[in-house]
Scaffold this motif. Structure first.
Motif, PDB file in Angstrom:
ATOM      1  N   ASP A  50     -53.512 -31.326  -7.188  1.00  0.00           N
ATOM      2  CA  ASP A  50     -52.017 -32.163  -6.928  1.00  0.00           C
ATOM      3  C   ASP A  50     -51.388 -32.690  -6.011  1.00  0.00           C
ATOM      4  N   LEU A  51     -50.454 -33.344  -5.252  1.00  0.00           N
ATOM      5  CA  LEU A  51     -49.391 -33.839  -4.619  1.00  0.00           C
ATOM      6  C   LEU A  51     -49.863 -32.995  -3.354  1.00  0.00           C
ATOM      7  N   THR A  52     -49.715 -32.088  -3.029  1.00  0.00           N
ATOM      8  CA  THR A  52     -50.026 -31.667  -1.796  1.00  0.00           C
ATOM      9  C   THR A  52     -51.523 -31.845  -0.956  1.00  0.00           C
ATOM     10  N   GLN A  53     -52.935 -31.378  -2.391  1.00  0.00           N
ATOM     11  CA  GLN A  53     -53.622 -31.747  -1.885  1.00  0.00           C
ATOM     12  C   GLN A  53     -54.382 -33.437  -1.684  1.00  0.00           C
ATOM     13  N   ALA A  54     -53.698 -34.274  -2.260  1.00  0.00           N
ATOM     14  CA  ALA A  54     -53.627 -35.696  -2.110  1.00  0.00           C
ATOM     15  C   ALA A  54     -52.992 -36.083  -0.838  1.00  0.00           C
ATOM     16  N   GLU A  55     -52.294 -35.248   0.001  1.00  0.00           N
ATOM     17  CA  GLU A  55     -51.679 -35.769   1.044  1.00  0.00           C
ATOM     18  C   GLU A  55     -52.380 -34.826   1.951  1.00  0.00           C
ATOM     19  N   ALA A  56     -53.690 -33.842   2.040  1.00  0.00           N
ATOM     20  CA  ALA A  56     -54.554 -32.961   2.896  1.00  0.00           C
ATOM     21  C   ALA A  56     -55.360 -34.515   3.119  1.00  0.00           C
ATOM     22  N   VAL A  57     -55.319 -35.087   2.613  1.00  0.00           N
ATOM     23  CA  VAL A  57     -56.920 -36.085   1.962  1.00  0.00           C
ATOM     24  C   VAL A  57     -56.892 -36.965   3.441  1.00  0.00           C
ATOM     25  N   ILE A  58     -55.276 -37.584   3.451  1.00  0.00           N
ATOM     26  CA  ILE A  58     -55.380 -38.725   5.128  1.00  0.00           C
ATOM     27  C   ILE A  58     -54.745 -37.355   6.013  1.00  0.00           C
ATOM     28  N   ASP A  59     -54.107 -36.237   5.338  1.00  0.00           N
ATOM     29  CA  ASP A  59     -53.732 -35.900   7.231  1.00  0.00           C
ATOM     30  C   ASP A  59     -55.737 -35.418   7.375  1.00  0.00           C
ATOM     31  N   LEU A  60     -56.495 -35.009   6.609  1.00  0.00           N
ATOM     32  CA  LEU A  60     -57.535 -34.438   7.096  1.00  0.00           C
ATOM     33  C   LEU A  60     -58.322 -36.117   8.431  1.00  0.00           C
ATOM     34  N   ILE A  61     -58.630 -37.322   7.424  1.00  0.00           N
ATOM     35  CA  ILE A  61     -58.867 -37.946   8.026  1.00  0.00           C
ATOM     36  C   ILE A  61     -58.240 -38.372   9.728  1.00  0.00           C
ATOM     37  N   ASP A  62     -56.837 -38.080   9.108  1.00  0.00           N
ATOM     38  CA  ASP A  62     -56.194 -38.058  10.986  1.00  0.00           C
ATOM     39  C   ASP A  62     -55.481 -37.311  11.932  1.00  0.00           C
ATOM     40  N   ALA A  63     -56.921 -36.395  11.529  1.00  0.00           N
ATOM     41  CA  ALA A  63     -56.783 -35.143  12.213  1.00  0.00           C
ATOM     42  C   ALA A  63     -57.442 -35.467  13.388  1.00  0.00           C
ATOM     43  N   GLU A  64     -56.616 -35.062  14.917  1.00  0.00           N
ATOM     44  CA  GLU A  64     -56.566 -35.214  16.463  1.00  0.00           C
ATOM     45  C   GLU A  64     -57.557 -33.588  16.851  1.00  0.00           C
ATOM     46  N   THR A  65     -56.760 -32.431  16.207  1.00  0.00           N
ATOM     47  CA  THR A  65     -57.240 -31.137  16.470  1.00  0.00           C
ATOM     48  C   THR A  65     -58.300 -30.198  15.448  1.00  0.00           C
ATOM     49  N   ALA A  66     -58.563 -29.812  16.153  1.00  0.00           N
ATOM     50  CA  ALA A  66     -59.318 -28.875  15.013  1.00  0.00           C
ATOM     51  C   ALA A  66     -59.224 -27.997  14.138  1.00  0.00           C
ATOM     52  N   ALA A  67     -57.837 -27.875  14.603  1.00  0.00           N
ATOM     53  CA  ALA A  67     -56.557 -26.644  13.985  1.00  0.00           C
ATOM     54  C   ALA A  67     -56.099 -27.675  12.757  1.00  0.00           C
ATOM     55  N   LEU A 100     -46.365 -25.964   5.671  1.00  0.00           N
ATOM     56  CA  LEU A 100     -45.970 -27.214   5.363  1.00  0.00           C
ATOM     57  C   LEU A 100     -45.855 -28.462   6.627  1.00  0.00           C
ATOM     58  N   THR A 101     -46.105 -29.921   6.092  1.00  0.00           N
ATOM     59  CA  THR A 101     -46.809 -30.700   7.325  1.00  0.00           C
ATOM     60  C   THR A 101     -45.628 -32.018   7.067  1.00  0.00           C
ATOM     61  N   ASP A 102     -45.752 -32.099   6.168  1.00  0.00           N
ATOM     62  CA  ASP A 102     -45.015 -34.193   6.347  1.00  0.00           C
ATOM     63  C   ASP A 102     -43.337 -33.285   5.465  1.00  0.00           C
ATOM     64  N   GLN A 103     -42.857 -34.555   6.692  1.00  0.00           N
ATOM     65  CA  GLN A 103     -41.449 -34.375   6.034  1.00  0.00           C
ATOM     66  C   GLN A 103     -40.459 -34.253   5.289  1.00  0.00           C
ATOM     67  N   ARG A 104     -41.714 -34.901   3.747  1.00  0.00           N
ATOM     68  CA  ARG A 104     -41.331 -35.310   2.290  1.00  0.00           C
ATOM     69  C   ARG A 104     -41.070 -33.606   1.899  1.00  0.00           C
ATOM     70  N   GLN A 105     -43.150 -33.270   1.931  1.00  0.00           N
ATOM     71  CA  GLN A 105     -42.778 -31.545   1.611  1.00  0.00           C
ATOM     72  C   GLN A 105     -41.769 -30.689   1.974  1.00  0.00           C
ATOM     73  N   GLU A 106     -41.244 -31.028   3.582  1.00  0.00           N
ATOM     74  CA  GLU A 106     -39.973 -30.190   4.027  1.00  0.00           C
ATOM     75  C   GLU A 106     -38.963 -30.099   2.913  1.00  0.00           C
ATOM     76  N   GLU A 107     -38.098 -31.431   2.986  1.00  0.00           N
ATOM     77  CA  GLU A 107     -37.169 -31.769   2.730  1.00  0.00           C
ATOM     78  C   GLU A 107     -37.094 -31.553   1.267  1.00  0.00           C
ATOM     79  N   ALA A 108     -38.225 -31.570   0.558  1.00  0.00           N
ATOM     80  CA  ALA A 108     -38.107 -30.685  -1.590  1.00  0.00           C
ATOM     81  C   ALA A 108     -38.449 -29.049  -1.377  1.00  0.00           C
ATOM     82  N   ALA A 109     -39.080 -28.376   0.291  1.00  0.00           N
ATOM     83  CA  ALA A 109     -38.798 -27.102   0.195  1.00  0.00           C
ATOM     84  C   ALA A 109     -37.239 -27.134  -0.021  1.00  0.00           C
ATOM     85  N   ARG A 110     -36.704 -27.390   1.259  1.00  0.00           N
ATOM     86  CA  ARG A 110     -35.236 -27.247   1.762  1.00  0.00           C
ATOM     87  C   ARG A 110     -34.460 -27.298   0.341  1.00  0.00           C
TER      88      ARG A 110
END
Length: 466
Positions: free
Chosen positions: A124-141, A399-409
């Protein structure tokens, strides 16, 4: 869909290079490029590496490497896919890619493999966005959260909310469309309880937005203080190298200096600022103005003062300026840490300055030495306490993305509006449009109802080959 190919590893010499291929003619295209000793490419055992010769566009051996095929639908993209693992020479990789193009594949666009996985229902779209988050991750958390989200952590929190709202809407439509059938109609009280439960679940999700932003983007942190307080030395100590110029001359730092560091496992986007004092120097004045702007934009303020300056009548003007700055920082309402520097020179503890204890008090008071390292661990713990990364049970649920947060709000606002309609005595059908609006917003978050331009914008952030 046509067959696409791309280099999936970094464009630099390395031990191993990987090329990905996906599409309806994937196996026939790869068969023209790869020759195994026993079987043709379409007959290779699925998901098992096979050694063979990799050919260039003229049919000459360019490398001996490994190939693996992933038949649809059990592949990353949901369609026939393959990978070549060869030596990581950029020349070799380009030759193999050109050979695949000559065999009928085309260059994959940025993020097209993951986009196909989304379009084919593998993510789904949240999982797809997680791919780029994983690539760009700068901390273990951040990496753990992205990996858990890729595994469906966020989707599993959203699905019960979506199912609840679909049940409310479908029951109402069933009663209206089939009046002669014996379908139990839900009363206003039952619908209100259901919507309240969905609203509460969404509220809990939104409460974690701040932590999600910290995980993904880090904490904007302003280092402020009087001139020569040790701000630049603190930045250098946290960065691990001499990022900022340090001298004994007050006013050395006149512009803001930025650096990203890990402190207590938290990613800090540090801004070292000019010393904040009254000055007739026009350049230094502009530096002080930038210091205040950096403080206003920050999520965290580190207020540094020089503890080696003793309290007494001869230094009253210095401590008066420190008190004034303390009040200014406290007045921002932002979390802040009071850092007393140069403790190796004094051993003094100057924390009691008469105003700490009123209003917005510091989250911690730390006495440290950037020269000896004393107290740096205390600062790290203080930062970690302010910005916890989340326990394993919460990983993937932020929710780690502004797009996700706006949709949830928007979903939450629609639910509250529906509940308000029921509370005023309106019939359930009056709240149905709000429920449908909430479903649309939730569908946009997961990708079920996301517009094409939103999807395209998301995948444009990806690198080629992913």
């Amino acid at each position: 869909m046509d067959t696409i190919a791309a280099i999936a590893t970094a464009p630099a010499p390395s031990a191993i290079g990987v090329i990905r291929v996906s599409g309806k003619d994937c196996f026939s295209v790869c068969g023209k490029v790869f020759q195994a000793e026993i079987r043709s490419f379409p007959q290779l055992e699925p998901r098992k590496m096979t050694l063979g010769r990799i050919l260039d566009a003229q049919g000459r051996t360019v490398d001996n490497g490994l190939a693996v095929r992933f038949p649809a639908p059990h592949s990353y993209t949901g369609e026939d896919s393959a990978e070549f693992h060869c030596h990581g020479s950029p020349v070799v990789l380009r030759e193999i890619l050109e050979s695949l193009f000559a065999a009928g594949a085309r260059q994959a666009r940025a993020g097209e493999f993951t986009q196909r996985a989304f379009l084919n229902g593998r993510l789904d779209l949240t999982q797809a966005e997680a791919v780029i988050d994983l690539i760009d991750a700068e901390t273990a958390a951040a990496a753990r959260n992205a990996a858990a989200q890729l595994d469906g952590g966020l989707r599993r929190r959203l699905e019960p909310i979506q199912d609840t709202l679909l049940d409310v809407a479908s029951r109402f439509y069933a009663v209206v469309d089939y009046p002669d059938e014996d379908i139990e109609d839900a009363g206003p009280e039952e619908i209100a309880r259901t919507l309240e439960s969905a609203s509460a679940a969404l509220s809990r999700l939104l409460e974690g937005c701040g932590r999600g932003r910290v995980l993904k983007s880090g904490v904007r942190t302003a280092i402020v203080g009087l001139p020569n307080a040790g701000k630049s030395s603190l930045l250098n100590a946290l960065a691990g190298y001499d990022r900022a110029i340090v001298t004994d001359v007050p006013g050395t730092t006149r512009d803001t200096v930025e650096e990203s560091v890990l402190c207590g496992g938290v990613l800090l986007r540090l801004t070292d600022t000019a010393g904040m004092r009254e000055t007739a120097d026009l350049v230094e004045q502009k530096g002080v103005e930038r210091s205040r702007r950096a403080m206003e934009a920050a999520d965290l303020i580190l207020l540094v003062s020089d503890s080696s300056i003793e309290m007494g009548p001869e230094n009253e003007s210095h401590w008066k300026a420190v008190r004034s700055l303390l009040q200014e920082v406290a007045g921002t309402g932002k979390p802040w840490i009071y850092v007393q520097s140069k403790c190796d020179l004094s051993g003094l503890w100057a924390g009691s300055l008469g105003i700490i204890g009123q209003g917005n008090v510091p989250a911690s008071t730390v006495c440290l030495s950037t020269l000896t390292g004393q107290g740096m661990d205390v600062l790290e713990r203080a930062v970690a306490d302010l910005f916890p990364g989340g326990d394993p049970g919460e990983a993937g649920s932020f929710l780690t993305d502004q797009r996700q947060e706006e949709a949830a709000r928007r979903c939450y606002a629609a639910l509250r509006q529906a509940l308000g309609a029921l509370e005023t005595g309106l019939t359930p059908d009056a709240a149905l449009s709000d429920v449908e609006e909430a479903l649309d917003a939730l569908g946009e978050l997961t990708g079920r109802t996301a517009k094409e331009e939103i999807v395209s914008r998301i995948f444009s952030r990806f690198c080629v080959g992913k």
